[in-house]
Design a protein around this motif. Structure first.
Motif: not given
Length: 292
Positions: A224-230, A232-246, A252-256
């Motif tokens: 789980r990344l705070h910069a992303l809405e979804q 990333l796990n075995l059920l993820y169906k989105g794009t493999n390259r996700i643009t961020c601007d964080t 600072e915490e990034m995720g877990y």
């Protein structure tokens, strides 16, 4: 006596490997993900109790709260303020997480190691040979987050996250037993590549780039990344390259991980590992990991 102890250890390692890797890893992981979220009180108490029995002390006195709704809620626990002091020397980068130091050292061109005698190519890990070339002859360090540890990860310094690459894969156990038996294990497992740009300390100096590679494992394949809405796990169906601007501040915490696993830190030749660190040592988030 020593020979007998080593034989017993070898026997336990074989049993551990069989129990955690010769089962349907994907289905076991999905099942554990659902079970860990059950909020029924006696299941929650029993699950956390059994987990503590096998994983060791969870140090829940450091947690921000101690009343958990489920085992999952306990696993992803945040810590109380001050539980992880952040080393503020600008000449260093801090460890992004709590972990046991695994394979570490210089990158030989683009070859690194998961364990002694088990090399793999950086391009295979990243799924991008061009990106791997950027870190040729740099340094790497493997941080294994054990089951009882704090499972959140943080920015190693002031930095900018521009892109996340997600690579779907297997869920092999990433403990030392498996690392000594499964070739290119990290290149097989579910993982994310976080590209971080660190601003220069002085004008007219090039920015520093590092990679954080969270690698998921059996029962724990969810990042789980705070910069992303979804997640990333075995059920993820989105794009493999996700643009961020964080942008992140140091520490600072990034995720877990929604369970524990491993983070591989990769740098270019302009950064070096803290010479005081040794393989097998436990490091905490906020302690010096790299030197400029």
């Amino acid at each position: 006596m020593l020979k007998t102890a080593l034989h017993r250890l070898s026997h336990w390692e074989r049993l551990n490997f069989l129990l955690t890797n010769r089962i349907p890893r994907r289905w076991a992981t999905l099942l554990m993900g659902r079970f860990s979220r059950i909020q029924q009180p006696w299941i929650r108490r029993a699950s956390i109790g059994i987990w503590q029995l096998f994983a060791g002390d969870l140090h829940l006195e450091q947690a921000q709260k101690t009343d958990f709704q489920s085992m999952h809620d306990c696993f992803i626990r945040a810590l109380r303020p001050g539980a992880r002091p952040v080393h503020n020397d600008a000449a260093t980068l801090i460890s992004p997480c709590d972990g046991v130091l695994g394979a570490m050292g210089r990158i030989n061109q683009t070859e690194i190691f998961q364990a002694k005698g088990y090399p793999y190519d950086l391009g295979e890990l990243l799924g991008d040979t061009t990106l791997a070339e950027r870190y040729r002859d740099g340094s790497f360090v493997t941080l294994r987050i054990t089951a009882s540890m704090y499972h959140r990860f943080h920015a190693p310094d002031k930095c900018h996250l521009q892109q996340v690459r997600y690579i779907s894969g297997d869920t092999w156990n990433v403990n030392p037993v498996a690392l000594k038996r499964v070739e290119k294990l990290f290149c097989r497992n579910e993982r994310a590549i976080l590209e971080l740009d660190l601003p220069p300390e002085e004008p007219d100096v090039r920015a520093t780039h590092i990679l954080l590679v969270p690698v998921a494992a059996i029962l724990v394949a969810s990042i789980r990344l705070h910069a992303l809405e979804q997640p990333l796990n075995l059920l993820y169906k989105g794009t493999n390259r996700i643009t961020c601007d964080t942008h992140y501040h140091r520490g600072e915490e990034m995720g877990y991980f929604e369970q524990g696993s491993t983070i591989i830190v990769i740098t270019g030749p302009e950064l070096e590992l803290n010479p005081a660190l040794e393989q097998g040592q436990t490091i905490r988030m906020g302690e010096p990991l790299l030197i400029r």
